[in-house]
Design a protein around this motif. Structure first.
Motif, PDB file in Angstrom:
ATOM      1  N   ARG A 403      15.978 -27.848  64.338  1.00  0.00           N
ATOM      2  CA  ARG A 403      16.268 -27.518  65.745  1.00  0.00           C
ATOM      3  C   ARG A 403      15.865 -28.668  66.676  1.00  0.00           C
TER       4      ARG A 403
ATOM      5  N   LEU B 129      12.243 -20.132  60.045  1.00  0.00           N
ATOM      6  CA  LEU B 129      13.063 -19.775  61.210  1.00  0.00           C
ATOM      7  C   LEU B 129      14.358 -19.088  60.785  1.00  0.00           C
ATOM      8  N   PHE B 138      15.588 -23.152  71.651  1.00  0.00           N
ATOM      9  CA  PHE B 138      14.217 -23.189  72.183  1.00  0.00           C
ATOM     10  C   PHE B 138      14.195 -23.059  73.706  1.00  0.00           C
ATOM     11  N   GLU B 139      15.066 -23.793  74.363  1.00  0.00           N
ATOM     12  CA  GLU B 139      15.044 -23.808  75.837  1.00  0.00           C
ATOM     13  C   GLU B 139      15.451 -22.458  76.429  1.00  0.00           C
ATOM     14  N   ILE B 141      14.529 -19.514  75.184  1.00  0.00           N
ATOM     15  CA  ILE B 141      13.591 -18.447  74.797  1.00  0.00           C
ATOM     16  C   ILE B 141      12.885 -17.825  76.008  1.00  0.00           C
ATOM     17  N   HIS B 235       9.922 -17.884  66.979  1.00  0.00           N
ATOM     18  CA  HIS B 235      10.727 -19.103  67.166  1.00  0.00           C
ATOM     19  C   HIS B 235      10.061 -20.044  68.151  1.00  0.00           C
ATOM     20  N   ALA B 236       9.510 -19.468  69.239  1.00  0.00           N
ATOM     21  CA  ALA B 236       8.849 -20.320  70.230  1.00  0.00           C
ATOM     22  C   ALA B 236       7.673 -21.051  69.590  1.00  0.00           C
ATOM     23  N   GLN B 239       9.189 -23.527  66.572  1.00  0.00           N
ATOM     24  CA  GLN B 239       9.960 -24.640  67.130  1.00  0.00           C
ATOM     25  C   GLN B 239       9.077 -25.492  68.028  1.00  0.00           C
ATOM     26  N   GLY B 240       8.170 -24.820  68.760  1.00  0.00           N
ATOM     27  CA  GLY B 240       7.243 -25.547  69.628  1.00  0.00           C
ATOM     28  C   GLY B 240       6.342 -26.451  68.805  1.00  0.00           C
ATOM     29  N   LYS B 243       8.216 -29.532  67.879  1.00  0.00           N
ATOM     30  CA  LYS B 243       8.400 -30.442  69.023  1.00  0.00           C
ATOM     31  C   LYS B 243       7.080 -31.143  69.367  1.00  0.00           C
TER      32      LYS B 243
END
Lengths: 551, 275
Positions: A403, B129, B138-139, B141, B235-236, B239-240, B243
């Motif tokens: 992602r 995930l 992600f953006e 969420i 997911h937050a 995925q966070g 990142k």
């Protein structure tokens, strides 16, 4: 894709005939066309005031003049125009030409490195630009390129050809089926032809029933000849045997050419009901009375299981259905081991079994054997959602996708700062079928476009939107069964959203994946994926996905 | 026959092995020829670091035909793994004495380790995930979380309005409101679990016998919303984490590049004698 209004600029939305096919079409030429067949037999009053016959001829047609040996249309090219021979004689090839004979490069040329470097430097070093900026918003005619075939005389000497005379129509097959041209047409001597773009042909057929019948008949005759010659099952037949086969064949069409009735949420539809609603072509256990040769569209092959049908394969153009069962059983009692349904629409040739057995029956080594490398539930999924229509579908392996959105950024960087796809979409197992244009086998998005702005690239088959002739009507976006076309608000170079002076509404353009045709790297999304997660694959046959699953 | 990805792993490992062999042979030759091998290995090491860091630059230039990102990623991973051997040879298989060299070696080790952790995360987190019922960008969420919270509150209020009963509303106020509206803990962000979801499911299930019909219908909806909120949080968090890891890895790389350049300039300035 992002569109948020900031400031205002004014413009005028292009209209359907603001960019005619050819500016050289004058009222005088139209007047002369109105005096020749078939236009002199058409009833002008049958055409609505918004689409008058003369307006149609002036804007949706153009005169093409060719000297002896020059090409009017070329096999393999995608074309959205048909031709009416007005004067002189032309030759149509009855055998396929090689890529070299057709003057086709092995790999279509992409844009040069220079433009890619300039664009990249402007993006990296230049000031941040708002998305979807257009330097100009008025309508301009699409670029036209000439087509040449290498050594025409040698090709004409070595291949079988047929003569076309004034009044004959050709090129209608590619237009009606949104498929590549199946033959090459040369000028025999000096030739004058009227080229009619798809939208014009559609309206001529719609408002002139006699012409519609004529085009339909041509379509059937021509498609039969071409299809039989391209089917491996019949390659060993001599001319007489082929003629006997041709005369015995019946045409059948199931479903509708204008299929696009995919429900917004396919999962909400009862799977049993979905199969029931598809037009049934043959029923399991019925006697095999004829073989089916798929000419276009897709066939769902299924077997009864419990109360429903389990998909075991799907077949597209060129498939032969029933031959295997017929040859492996006692001919007299052979029955269909499967049911066959039309997915959307299905255009088939029906060859009676007695003719098949008499003419081809002994050459069973040419009968294709159906096999499927994908599990039945995956086949069900692909067919139910009609993903099988995708030639360049974006499939993301969620087990590998981090992602990181490098694909989205790469797409935005190469497309006016706005990505041409959405990294979301239906998911099956760990594969996501993202909302990116699939450059379909049958791009139904092209059906209703009033200007021909959405079209296939003649050389590559990529479905593109000509920004200069797009009127922002949203017909293509609404027609796409997969929601893969977005309407975006365009901006002036200073960043202001452009509003139509007449309607006061924002000017829109259709935006979709163009497979990065103008990029030296190919699809930027796939090029930018670090983890082998995103691939563009052909779902019209199960092999590509099977290869992805087993990698 | 091994599949394509396994074949690629074998090929890349073989190439790395061959590269390591060549490097070992070369350093042995340098040693035997009494050359100042610290400079030679230093050039190789810094060159490697610059090449590894250049991958981020490559990502900024998606329109240029500089090779596919996956090819760069493979080179980045395998050369990055091999770079620790070059460092070991450069520092003579012992921890350096000087403070600058010590900090530099530590920053290299931290960058290398963050790379190893990143490799592990990028190979394991995507599969976690992918197991959730839906996939989220992600953006988006925060907006989806807000919508779920509003939906949950509206569901409960509708049930109260329909019957006047407040059993479900009390449960929502005491146990569910916080779950829907507050951010998850740091511990959850580092290692998310489904404990909260299970606990709330159990509490909601246990309370069903006390609910009116309208409240039971609302409770069914709450089950769905709890699951959705938990998936969004998951997911937050995951995925966070990915990142944040990329941010850390790039920050360490810049530190390494800066310290390495300083160290190289100082070493060259004070090298003395013939090289």
């Amino acid at each position: 894709m992002t569109t948020s209004p900031t400031t205002v600029a004014a413009g005028v939305a292009p209209q359907r005939w603001q960019a005619p096919l050819d500016d050289a079409m004058t009222d005088t030429l139209v007047e002369r066309l109105m005096r020749v067949a078939p236009f002199n037999q058409m009833d002008e009053t049958a055409f609505p005031a918004s689409i008058p016959l003369r307006g149609l001829l002036k804007n949706d047609t153009r005169i093409r003049r060719r000297a002896a040996g020059e090409v009017l249309m070329r096999e393999g090219d995608y074309g959205d125009t048909a031709f009416l021979l007005l004067d002189g004689q032309a030759r149509v090839t009855l055998e396929s030409l090689t890529a070299a004979e057709l003057g086709l490069a092995e790999t279509p040329r992409r844009a040069g490195l220079g433009s890619a470097i300039r664009r990249t430097l402007a993006t990296v070093l230049g000031p941040a630009k708002p998305p979807e900026v257009r330097d100009r918003i008025d309508a301009r005619a699409a670029d036209q390129r000439s087509v040449f075939v290498q050594d025409v005389s040698a090709v004409l000497d070595s291949k079988r050809t047929a003569l076309l005379s004034p009044g004959e129509v050709f090129g209608e097959l590619a237009v009606l089926t949104r498929a590549p041209r199946t033959a090459t047409v040369f000028a025999e001597g000096s030739v004058v032809a009227l080229e009619i773009r798809w939208q014009g042909l559609r309206d001529l057929m719609r408002f002139t029933p006699a012409w519609r019948a004529h085009i339909d008949r041509l379509y059937r005759d021509n498609s039969l000849r071409v299809h039989l010659r391209a089917t491996p099952l019949f390659t060993s037949l001599d001319e007489q045997a082929l003629e006997r086969v041709a005369s015995a064949i019946e045409f059948a069409t199931f479903g509708s050419f204008d299929w696009r009735d995919l429900p917004p949420d396919p999962t909400a539809v009862d799977p049993l009901d979905r199969v029931r609603r598809e037009a049934q072509v043959v029923k399991q256990d019925d006697p095999i009375e004829y073989l089916l040769l798929v000419r276009s569209g897709f066939a769902r092959v299924s077997v009864a299981q419990g109360e429903g049908q389990r998909t075991i394969a799907y077949h597209g153009k060129g498939s032969v259905l029933g031959a295997e069962a017929l040859l492996s059983a006692d001919n007299a009692s052979a029955r269909w081991p499967v049911s066959i349904h039309a997915v959307g629409y299905l255009d088939v040739l029906r060859l009676p079994t007695d003719v098949f057995l008499a003419e081809v029956g002994t050459t069973s080594d040419k009968v294709p054997v159906a096999d499927s490398e994908l599990p039945a539930r995956t086949l069900d999924y692909l067919v139910d959602r009609r993903l099988i229509n995708g030639v360049e579908a974006m499939v993301i392996d969620l087990d590998r996708c981090t992602r990181c959105d490098d694909c989205v950024r790469a797409c935005a960087a190469t497309h006016d700062g706005n990505p041409r796809f959405i990294r979301q979409g239906p998911t099956h197992d760990h594969f996501q079928f993202a909302h990116a244009c699939m450059h379909c086998v049958d791009p139904v998005c092209m059906i209703g476009c009033p200007t021909g702005a959405i079209h296939r690239d003649p050389a590559t088959g990529v479905v593109r939107v000509n920004d200069a002739t797009c009127v922002g009507c949203s017909v293509c976006a609404n027609a796409c069964p997969y929601n893969n076309i977005q309407m975006v608000e365009v901006r002036a170079p200073e960043g202001a959203i452009v509003f139509d002076q007449v309607t006061g509404q924002p000017l829109l353009r259709a935006a979709k994946c163009d497979l990065c045709s103008d990029q030296p790297t190919g699809p930027a999304c796939q090029h930018a994926c670090p983890h082998d997660a995103l691939v563009r694959i052909d779902l019209s046959s199960p092999h590509s996905l099977a290869s992805l699953v087993s990698r | 026959m091994p599949n394509r990805l396994t074949r690629r792993r074998l090929l890349n490992s073989s190439l790395l092995g061959a590269g390591v062999g060549v490097f070992v042979f070369w350093t042995a030759w340098l040693d035997a020829s009494l050359a100042r091998d610290a400079f030679a290995t230093g050039y190789v090491l810094y060159g490697l670091v610059v090449f590894l860091a250049a991958y981020n630059l490559r990502k900024k230039l998606p329109g240029l035909p500089l090779g596919t990102s996956r090819l760069w990623m493979q080179a980045h991973a395998y050369l990055g793994a091999g770079s620790i051997l070059v460092l070991a040879a450069h520092i003579g298989w012992r921890w350096p004495d000087g403070w600058l060299e010590g900090v530099l070696a530590a920053s290299f080790a931290a960058t290398w380790l963050s790379g190893v952790v990143g490799l592990y995360l990028t190979r394991t987190v995507p599969q976690q995930l992918a197991r959730t019922s839906e996939q989220f960008v992600f953006e988006r969420i925060p907006r989806l979380r807000s919508r779920v919270a509003s939906d949950a509150q509206a569901t409960v209020l509708a049930a109260v309005r329909a019957t006047g009963a407040t059993t479900l509303a009390d449960l929502y106020a005491n146990r569910l409101h916080g779950f829907f509206n507050r951010p998850r803990s740091l511990a959850y962000a580092l290692s998310p679990t489904s404990a909260a979801r299970k606990r709330l499911f159990n509490e909601l299930t246990a309370s069903r016998r006390l609910l009116t019909d309208a409240e039971r219908t609302a409770a069914e909806r709450l089950f769905t919303l709890i699951r959705l909120k938990d998936d969004l949080d998951f997911h937050a968090a995951r995925q966070g984490l990915l990142k944040k890891w990329v941010f850390l890895h790039i920050a360490l790389t810049w530190l390494l590049l800066t310290l390495g350049a300083t160290h190289g300039l100082l070493a060259l300035a004070f090298r003395g004698g013939p090289t």
